[in-house]
Design a protein around this motif. Structure first.
Motif, PDB file in Angstrom:
ATOM      1  N   ARG A 135      16.897 141.448  34.801  1.00 37.58           N
ATOM      2  CA  ARG A 135      16.765 142.677  34.009  1.00 37.58           C
ATOM      3  C   ARG A 135      16.474 142.350  32.547  1.00 37.58           C
ATOM      4  O   ARG A 135      15.583 142.943  31.930  1.00 37.58           O
ATOM      5  N   HIS A 136      17.243 141.422  32.014  1.00 42.18           N
ATOM      6  CA  HIS A 136      17.059 140.982  30.626  1.00 42.18           C
ATOM      7  C   HIS A 136      15.664 140.360  30.444  1.00 42.18           C
ATOM      8  O   HIS A 136      14.970 140.652  29.471  1.00 42.18           O
ATOM      9  N   TRP A 160      12.908 143.144  30.586  1.00 40.78           N
ATOM     10  CA  TRP A 160      12.866 143.985  29.389  1.00 40.78           C
ATOM     11  C   TRP A 160      12.287 143.207  28.207  1.00 40.78           C
ATOM     12  O   TRP A 160      11.472 143.730  27.453  1.00 40.78           O
ATOM     13  N   ARG A 190       8.990 144.164  26.045  1.00 38.21           N
ATOM     14  CA  ARG A 190       9.051 144.283  24.574  1.00 38.21           C
ATOM     15  C   ARG A 190       8.061 143.344  23.905  1.00 38.21           C
ATOM     16  O   ARG A 190       7.385 143.708  22.951  1.00 38.21           O
ATOM     17  N   GLU A 205      10.502 153.612  24.669  1.00 38.23           N
ATOM     18  CA  GLU A 205      11.441 152.538  25.005  1.00 38.23           C
ATOM     19  C   GLU A 205      12.835 153.050  25.358  1.00 38.23           C
ATOM     20  O   GLU A 205      13.483 152.505  26.257  1.00 38.23           O
ATOM     21  N   ARG A 219      14.470 151.713  28.791  1.00 39.67           N
ATOM     22  CA  ARG A 219      15.477 150.662  28.650  1.00 39.67           C
ATOM     23  C   ARG A 219      16.616 150.780  29.667  1.00 39.67           C
ATOM     24  O   ARG A 219      17.082 149.755  30.204  1.00 39.67           O
ATOM     25  N   PHE A 250      16.843 148.673  32.770  1.00 40.41           N
ATOM     26  CA  PHE A 250      17.122 147.246  32.622  1.00 40.41           C
ATOM     27  C   PHE A 250      18.551 146.996  32.141  1.00 40.41           C
ATOM     28  O   PHE A 250      18.928 145.857  31.893  1.00 40.41           O
ATOM     29  N   GLU A 251      19.314 148.065  32.040  1.00 38.47           N
ATOM     30  CA  GLU A 251      20.726 147.956  31.643  1.00 38.47           C
ATOM     31  C   GLU A 251      21.662 148.361  32.773  1.00 38.47           C
ATOM     32  O   GLU A 251      22.753 147.819  32.906  1.00 38.47           O
TER      33      GLU A 251
END
Length: 198
Positions: free
Chosen positions: A77-78, A81, A85, A98, A102, A105-106
């Motif tokens: 996920r990190h 993202w 970005r 965004e 976002r 991905f959290e």
């Protein structure tokens, strides 16, 4: 026209064109999961060229797409993202969208199909399309409008109804126009005008 589609992770422009132009869409829940497809990957444009982002999945007893679980392996996920970005931070509409994207991905989703459906709903909201979508309740035998195998990153089938049209891309001067990338490429580059390219 109706369309039968496989689920996708931030699917390509062609997939979203089918959503927008079809009277009704059926998303297949009972097919066997296939590797290296849009079911768990998307393709974005980066400064180095195109890049595939793949959601890792767990292999269990059932290989039906409705039963495929997302793996937490590799901090994906990190990584996804950060890749978005990095690739689109300078695009005209990244900052505008965004905060909408976002959370994907959290937060954690257990099942790939549920995750993909949540993404589809948000993308449709952002592009401002209201497709009539159903999930299949059994495996659909091939029918007219079946794009489950045709919309494929490795071996796309001919689709006379889809002709990618050029739009602004951040890295076009470096790599030329890259057709049929993930819908996020169109969204981040064209914003509210994205609907006109579907």
């Amino acid at each position: 026209m109706n369309a039968l589609l496989s689920t996708t992770y931030f699917g390509p422009v062609q997939w979203y064109q089918k959503l927008y132009r079809s009277d009704a869409v059926w998303i297949e829940r009972h097919e066997t999961f296939q590797k290296q497809t849009y079911r768990n990957r998307c393709i974005i444009a980066t400064t180095q060229g195109t890049q595939a982002l793949t959601v890792p999945v767990e292999r269990g007893n059932s290989q039906l797409i409705k039963d495929i679980r997302i793996s937490d392996h590799g901090n994906w996920r990190h990584l996804h993202w950060n890749a978005l970005r990095s690739a689109y931070g300078d695009s005209p509409f990244f900052m505008y969208y965004e905060d909408d994207l976002r959370p994907f991905f959290e937060q954690r989703w257990d099942f790939l199909l549920d995750f993909n459906e949540a993404i589809r709903e948000k993308i449709c909201e952002l592009i401002d399309i209201q497709p009539h979508v159903n999930l299949t309740d059994h495996f659909a035998v091939e029918v007219a409008g079946d794009f489950r195998s045709a919309i494929n990153p490795k071996h796309p089938a001919p689709d006379p109804d889809f002709a990618p049209r050029r739009y602004y891309q951040v890295y076009e001067a470096k790599h030329g126009f890259q057709p049929n990338l993930s819908i996020v490429d169109l969204l981040f580059n064209m914003g509210p005008e994205a609907i006109f390219y579907l």
